[in-house]
Design a protein around this motif. Structure first.
Motif, PDB file in Angstrom:
ATOM      1  N   ASP A  96       0.951  -1.283  -0.117  1.00 24.91           N
ATOM      2  CA  ASP A  96       0.021   0.201  -0.012  1.00 24.91           C
ATOM      3  C   ASP A  96       1.049   1.329   0.026  1.00 24.91           C
ATOM      4  N   SER A  97       0.395   2.277   0.511  1.00 19.96           N
ATOM      5  CA  SER A  97       1.313   3.488   0.729  1.00 19.96           C
ATOM      6  C   SER A  97       1.822   3.594   2.115  1.00 19.96           C
ATOM      7  N   GLU A  98       1.815   2.447   2.823  1.00 18.84           N
ATOM      8  CA  GLU A  98       1.927   2.226   4.343  1.00 18.84           C
ATOM      9  C   GLU A  98       3.135   1.725   4.887  1.00 18.84           C
ATOM     10  N   ILE A  99       3.542   0.549   4.172  1.00 16.96           N
ATOM     11  CA  ILE A  99       4.745  -0.095   4.844  1.00 16.96           C
ATOM     12  C   ILE A  99       5.839  -0.275   3.626  1.00 16.96           C
ATOM     13  N   ALA A 100       7.097  -0.510   3.981  1.00 14.31           N
ATOM     14  CA  ALA A 100       7.892  -0.916   2.951  1.00 14.31           C
ATOM     15  C   ALA A 100       9.205  -1.588   3.827  1.00 14.31           C
ATOM     16  N   TYR A 101       9.659  -2.516   3.025  1.00 11.68           N
ATOM     17  CA  TYR A 101      10.925  -3.109   3.607  1.00 11.68           C
ATOM     18  C   TYR A 101      12.150  -3.167   2.575  1.00 11.68           C
ATOM     19  N   ILE A 102      13.358  -2.859   3.142  1.00 10.94           N
ATOM     20  CA  ILE A 102      14.584  -2.741   2.357  1.00 10.94           C
ATOM     21  C   ILE A 102      15.504  -3.618   3.048  1.00 10.94           C
ATOM     22  N   GLY A 103      16.404  -4.279   2.475  1.00  8.30           N
ATOM     23  CA  GLY A 103      17.442  -4.920   3.073  1.00  8.30           C
ATOM     24  C   GLY A 103      17.975  -5.837   2.435  1.00  8.30           C
ATOM     25  N   SER A 104      18.310  -7.214   2.974  1.00  8.02           N
ATOM     26  CA  SER A 104      19.201  -8.285   2.331  1.00  8.02           C
ATOM     27  C   SER A 104      18.504  -9.682   1.932  1.00  8.02           C
ATOM     28  N   SER A 105      17.061  -9.823   2.353  1.00 10.87           N
ATOM     29  CA  SER A 105      16.776 -11.032   2.312  1.00 10.87           C
ATOM     30  C   SER A 105      15.935 -11.345   0.899  1.00 10.87           C
ATOM     31  N   ASN A 106      16.418 -12.800   0.233  1.00 10.87           N
ATOM     32  CA  ASN A 106      15.547 -13.084  -0.707  1.00 10.87           C
ATOM     33  C   ASN A 106      14.545 -13.980  -0.440  1.00 10.87           C
ATOM     34  N   ILE A 107      13.527 -14.371  -1.138  1.00 14.99           N
ATOM     35  CA  ILE A 107      12.488 -15.207  -0.951  1.00 14.99           C
ATOM     36  C   ILE A 107      12.777 -16.659  -1.428  1.00 14.99           C
ATOM     37  N   THR A 108      13.247 -17.463  -0.613  1.00 16.18           N
ATOM     38  CA  THR A 108      13.783 -18.929  -0.922  1.00 16.18           C
ATOM     39  C   THR A 108      14.086 -19.544   0.259  1.00 16.18           C
ATOM     40  N   ALA A 109      13.604 -20.932   0.035  1.00 18.35           N
ATOM     41  CA  ALA A 109      14.114 -21.851   1.436  1.00 18.35           C
ATOM     42  C   ALA A 109      15.462 -21.871   1.350  1.00 18.35           C
ATOM     43  N   TYR A 110      16.308 -21.561   0.234  1.00 22.71           N
ATOM     44  CA  TYR A 110      17.846 -21.672   0.040  1.00 22.71           C
ATOM     45  C   TYR A 110      18.252 -20.781   1.346  1.00 22.71           C
ATOM     46  N   SER A 113      17.876 -20.019   6.472  1.00 30.13           N
ATOM     47  CA  SER A 113      18.613 -20.226   7.819  1.00 30.13           C
ATOM     48  C   SER A 113      19.591 -19.045   8.212  1.00 30.13           C
ATOM     49  N   TRP A 114      19.608 -18.386   6.980  1.00 25.51           N
ATOM     50  CA  TRP A 114      20.893 -17.163   7.049  1.00 25.51           C
ATOM     51  C   TRP A 114      20.387 -15.958   7.867  1.00 25.51           C
ATOM     52  N   ARG A 115      21.481 -15.608   8.280  1.00 18.87           N
ATOM     53  CA  ARG A 115      21.137 -14.384   9.262  1.00 18.87           C
ATOM     54  C   ARG A 115      20.999 -13.056   8.154  1.00 18.87           C
ATOM     55  N   GLU A 116      19.764 -12.429   8.345  1.00 16.84           N
ATOM     56  CA  GLU A 116      19.634 -11.243   7.372  1.00 16.84           C
ATOM     57  C   GLU A 116      19.314 -10.106   8.448  1.00 16.84           C
ATOM     58  N   LEU A 117      19.316  -8.979   7.381  1.00 20.81           N
ATOM     59  CA  LEU A 117      19.143  -7.560   7.834  1.00 20.81           C
ATOM     60  C   LEU A 117      18.162  -6.875   7.314  1.00 20.81           C
ATOM     61  N   ASN A 118      16.821  -6.338   7.694  1.00 18.56           N
ATOM     62  CA  ASN A 118      16.010  -5.558   6.847  1.00 18.56           C
ATOM     63  C   ASN A 118      15.201  -4.763   7.586  1.00 18.56           C
ATOM     64  N   LEU A 119      14.865  -3.474   7.058  1.00 18.00           N
ATOM     65  CA  LEU A 119      14.456  -2.348   7.710  1.00 18.00           C
ATOM     66  C   LEU A 119      12.911  -2.258   7.181  1.00 18.00           C
ATOM     67  N   ARG A 120      12.103  -2.367   8.431  1.00 16.66           N
ATOM     68  CA  ARG A 120      10.713  -2.086   7.917  1.00 16.66           C
ATOM     69  C   ARG A 120      10.251  -0.386   8.440  1.00 16.66           C
ATOM     70  N   THR A 121       9.713   0.258   7.382  1.00 18.03           N
ATOM     71  CA  THR A 121       9.720   1.560   7.649  1.00 18.03           C
ATOM     72  C   THR A 121       8.123   1.967   7.259  1.00 18.03           C
ATOM     73  N   THR A 122       7.410   2.830   7.872  1.00 13.36           N
ATOM     74  CA  THR A 122       5.982   3.501   7.737  1.00 13.36           C
ATOM     75  C   THR A 122       6.264   4.931   7.339  1.00 13.36           C
ATOM     76  N   ASP A 123       7.538   5.410   7.174  1.00  9.49           N
ATOM     77  CA  ASP A 123       7.857   6.930   6.888  1.00  9.49           C
ATOM     78  C   ASP A 123       7.261   7.153   5.593  1.00  9.49           C
ATOM     79  N   LEU A 124       6.293   8.129   5.408  1.00  5.49           N
ATOM     80  CA  LEU A 124       5.495   8.343   4.422  1.00  5.49           C
ATOM     81  C   LEU A 124       6.702   8.920   3.016  1.00  5.49           C
ATOM     82  N   LYS A 125       7.642   9.756   3.580  1.00  5.69           N
ATOM     83  CA  LYS A 125       8.458  10.508   2.370  1.00  5.69           C
ATOM     84  C   LYS A 125       9.154   9.372   1.939  1.00  5.69           C
ATOM     85  N   LEU A 126       9.894   8.316   2.669  1.00  4.38           N
ATOM     86  CA  LEU A 126      10.674   6.997   2.302  1.00  4.38           C
ATOM     87  C   LEU A 126       9.610   6.196   1.190  1.00  4.38           C
TER      88      LEU A 126
END
Length: 338
Positions: A96-110, A113-126
């Motif tokens: 929507d215009s409400e939530i975003a994620y940016i970071g390192s994660s792919n979408i796969t079972a591969y 188990s990895w250690r990832e880092l993602n930022l979840r933001t609701t900042d409207l300008k971002l």
């Protein structure tokens, strides 16, 4: 991420390198299918290399009205290696215009188990500039000969800097920003990356910072999923260690997070690895900021990583067998492709 996708009402935009079959991919596929059947506008931009150019897996989504574009299918063409080596490595999810994620994660079972880092933001300008970034990438997804001009801009929003990287052997925005931050560091530099193959400029900045008394620490996996990168990395480790740079090797699994923090005051969360390939050949994203609440969370993140890490053993490095040293030298010219 799945909870936020399940609550989507209007749009879902997803840009990622790898979206694969298996438990994790299936969960996302089902969630997206359900939202598409509810009438949510969904667009996916997937890298053809990372996703294996296989759209049969996504046929239920396509039938439900989801628009899927594959970025740069592998082609037999002039400049085969250079062009096919340029991949869209960005990871961005907008709901929507409400939530975003940016970071390192792919979408796969591969990678589950990895250690990832993602930022979840609701900042409207971002969210506004993230949507613009996705729109530009989606529109120019298959341009082989024309650079994605709209997708190489940097945006300043308050204290935030949003950097969009595109393949360029000369001008590399994320690398240049990192060099500047490390050069200006006064107390501390922490680098977190799965693949540590920095060019001469970045290596020099790290060593210079350590030499002037800055506490420089590199967090990398003890064993990444790309063994050849670990071998080449080993060649540099002792040299940087001698200059005062510390290495922490995360043991439990692949450390796939990509971040930088300087003086506990400024950070970057990115899709880019600390290597030639990301900085020269790939489309990447980096978000640089000073938000105190995120800095404190990052410090906790690093503390946890360090808790399960082992220090670099310089004496063991010096005494490694000659065959290992020879292999490092043989592989070193290929570092630009790693």
């Amino acid at each position: 991420m799945l909870d936020d996708i399940n609550s989507a009402k209007r749009v879902i935009f997803l840009e990622t390198f790898r979206f694969g079959r298996g438990a994790m991919g299936d969960k996302f596929l089902l969630a997206l299918y359900k939202k598409a059947k509810e009438g949510v506008l969904i667009k996916l931009l997937l890298d053809a290399w990372g996703t294996k150019s296989d759209l049969t897996y996504f046929q239920p989504l396509i039938d439900a009205g989801v628009e899927i574009r594959l970025y740069r299918k592998v082609r037999l063409t002039k400049g085969l290696l250079a062009k096919n080596h340029c991949r869209n490595h960005r990871k961005l999810l907008i709901i929507d215009s409400e939530i975003a994620y940016i970071g390192s994660s792919n979408i796969t079972a591969y990678c589950v188990s990895w250690r990832e880092l993602n930022l979840r933001t609701t900042d409207l300008k971002l969210l506004t500039i993230f949507r613009r970034s996705f729109r530009d990438s989606f529109r120019t997804y298959n341009k082989y000969d024309i650079p994605m001009v709209a997708s190489n801009k940097s945006y300043h929003v308050g204290d935030w800097i949003f950097i969009q990287e595109y393949p360029d052997s000369v001008r590399q925005r994320i690398k240049t920003k990192y060099e500047k931050l490390i050069r200006e560091a006064k107390k501390k530099v922490i680098v977190e990356t799965p693949y540590f193959l920095p060019g001469h400029g970045l290596r020099k900045e790290l060593m210079d910072a350590a030499q002037r008394g800055v506490d420089v620490t590199i967090h990398v996996p003890y064993h990444s999923d790309v063994r050849v990168v670990d071998i080449i990395r080993r060649h540099y480790s002792g040299i940087l260690y001698n200059a005062g740079v510390k290495f922490k090797f995360y043991v439990p699994a692949n450390l796939h997070a990509k971040s930088l923090m300087v003086d506990d005051e400024i950070f970057s969360i990115s899709s880019a690895n600390f290597d030639y390939r990301s900085f020269r050949y790939q489309y990447e994203l980096a978000l640089v900021g000073k938000e105190k609440s995120i800095l404190s969370q990052l410090q906790e993140h690093y503390s946890y990583t360090e808790k399960y890490s082992k220090d670099f053993d310089y004496e063991q490095w010096k005494q490694r067998p000659n065959i290992e040293k020879i292999l490092e030298i043989i592989l070193l010219p290929f570092r630009y492709l790693m």
